[in-house]
Design an enzyme around this catalytic site. Sequence first.
Site, short mmCIF file in Angstrom:
data_model
loop_
_atom_site.label_atom_id
_atom_site.label_comp_id
_atom_site.label_asym_id
_atom_site.label_seq_id
_atom_site.Cartn_x
_atom_site.Cartn_y
_atom_site.Cartn_z
N TYR A 1 0.79 -1.11 -0.10
CA TYR A 1 0.06 0.14 -0.11
C TYR A 1 0.85 1.38 -0.08
O TYR A 1 1.79 1.52 1.02
CB TYR A 1 -1.08 -0.06 1.13
CG TYR A 1 -1.74 1.28 1.46
CD1 TYR A 1 -2.97 1.63 0.64
CD2 TYR A 1 -1.24 2.28 2.42
CE1 TYR A 1 -3.37 2.72 0.68
CE2 TYR A 1 -1.95 3.58 2.30
CZ TYR A 1 -2.99 3.91 1.53
OH TYR A 1 -3.72 4.78 1.59
N ASN B 1 1.27 4.46 8.27
CA ASN B 1 0.69 3.25 7.53
C ASN B 1 1.09 3.25 6.02
O ASN B 1 1.08 4.17 5.60
CB ASN B 1 -0.91 3.27 7.54
CG ASN B 1 -1.46 2.03 6.93
OD1 ASN B 1 -1.41 0.97 7.62
ND2 ASN B 1 -2.44 2.19 5.84
#
EC number: 4.3.1.24
Length: 718
Positions: free
Chosen positions: A110, A386
């Site tokens: 990601y 993240n």
Amino acid sequence: MEYANENCNGHASQDICVKGHDQQLDPLNWNMAADALKGSHLDEVKRMVKEFRKPVVRLGGETLTVAQVAAIASQSGTDVTVQLSEASRAGVKASSDWVLQGMINGTDSYGVTTGFGATSHRRTKEGAALQKELIRFLNAGIFGNGTESSHTLPHSATRAAMLVRINTLLQGYSGIRFEILEAITKLLNNNITPCLPLRGTITASGDLVPLSYIAGLLTGRPNSKATGPNGELLDAVKAFQRAGIDTGFFELQPKEGLALVNGTAVGSGLASMVLFDANILAVLSEVLSAIFAEVMQGKPEFTDYLTHKLKHHPGQIEAAAIMEHILDGSSYVKEAKIVHEMDPLQKPKQDRYALRTSPQWLGPQIEVIRAATKMIEREINSVNDNPLIDVSRNKALHGGNFQGTPIGVSMDNTRLALASIGKLMFAQFSELVNDYYNNGLPSNLTGGRNPSLDYGFKGAEIAMASYCSELQFLANPVTNHVQSAEQHNQDVNSLGLISSRKTAEAVDILKLMSSTYLVALCQAIDLRHLEENLKATVKNSVSLVAKKVLTIGEKGELHHSRFCEKDMLKVVDREYIFAYADDACSATYPLMQKLRQVLVDRALLNVDGEKDSSTSIFQKIKAFEEELKVVLPKEIERARSDLEQGKPAIPNRIQECRSYPLYKFVREELKANYLTGEKVQSPGEEFDKVFTAMNEGKLVDPLLNCLKEWNGAPLPLC
């Protein structure tokens, strides 16, 4: 903790891989959180002040404090500098290398090979271009050029955010080069501050929009701006030159853009600044409440340890103990005890709630502020982006540490606590300026000779009502106003920075209230000093006139009226001096009325003597009053003048009190003067002196000096 070597080859400095027994000791971190609250709040504030004043902040990822953030935020690189732990370099490099190796190996990750948020289904192999686009589309803030109001984040908050972000990235879970962290450090140490928009973040995938402007400066985006040490506006080229960054702008590698923007540093950085001030304001409110008790002639019984021990709350017990320490041995308390014993019905048996329950009121607020401080300290030492790169297990972890809920919740709670402190302060101030409640002080704390041309703190009370109203409005929570964002991917979000900003406003307003209130308390201290000198003068004058007029009769014999003197002096003791001092001999004011009543009462008992003019007390009344009218006004004026010239007959009691350092600071160092309508100075000018000093941190030392002798415990029960 012991570190297991066999599985932690990427993060040898971290405590993730621990032996099972040690992990079970505190797997949920509750013990750590509880341990952080050991000791007194005052000791913690003292530690914070000490940390704030250190010249160097050394970052290693896990030991940053709110005081250190506040220090870097509020001071330039010439006052305090940032140093990076060299031991962190290996872990940072390992995570960066892991990301690059993953690209080479074709690993799908990601934000490295995918789009962002709700569009993460998109794929690309152009990792560097993806990071560049991330920064471009996140530069969505508005700076509001051409408007009177600024839409730029205060530079102090930006500096705080830069420091906190470095601290997060140093822990080696974010996939970014150490050289980028060194560049941000150089910007800080050379006082070069990127311009960030004030609004535009929901602190849920971190503070994406504002942090993207730091990344924009690092990559040399043409729209990026910074300010220099003197506030001058710089473009990216000049900013790098002034900071001594000679490597040129950074071409972001895969994941590095995401590492820079996907975190909670702006919200938690500002929260750190807010909490540093909030902790000090909490201690100030305790000391001001004690001074309020002194000048209001309060009964110190409200601080008794047993009362608060039976309630169990540590914040309340400490607040009471601090007030007890200030009041213990206070000259005002000793004098008030004499006043209460002389006439126990002159004031209520119990003081009003704003005084008597101040420990119960302040205690929970202190506990809330302290808990919020610890929550934010955990946040600024957290890894909050993240995905997280776990080199030791060779994987990227997709989670949600960017959710800034600890910031939003702690700031909402802090703001409510600040509003409660402000409400108590306003209640105390309202009693202080009201002559129905303030035990003999003049209405509006009027300091002049003519109350008809001096309205003292009347305007200040109106201003305080305004401040308090706004502060109560700000107490409303931010976190219940969440809107779903980013195509419903960010459907719950913390609003952490918004809440931090509103709490910063609340701190500012509470400082306005504290400044006004402190000057009012100093005024009350001086009025008590004036009261004591004037009362002594009135007693002396009444005594002299009584001896002259009432002692001897027409034929040189001792007159029956001589026995009136003692009762007359009791009248002076019991009558509030400011109820008549502006025109002491006026027949409409209570002094002359009650002195006359003493003579009348004595005359009524002198039935036989009243038949003879030579022994009549009634015949003495006019002579006594006429003589007093000649003597008393002159003596009152002389006493006032002597005090104004620094030659009072009776010294100021505050010098014998533990609260003296604050009074001395206001009067002597800041030159904030005693207010009166006879002078040119406006109240606001004097309030401003204290407010400015408070913002510059100058009030801290005199505040702590009031408590330097406190041993951290209540007085023993005996």
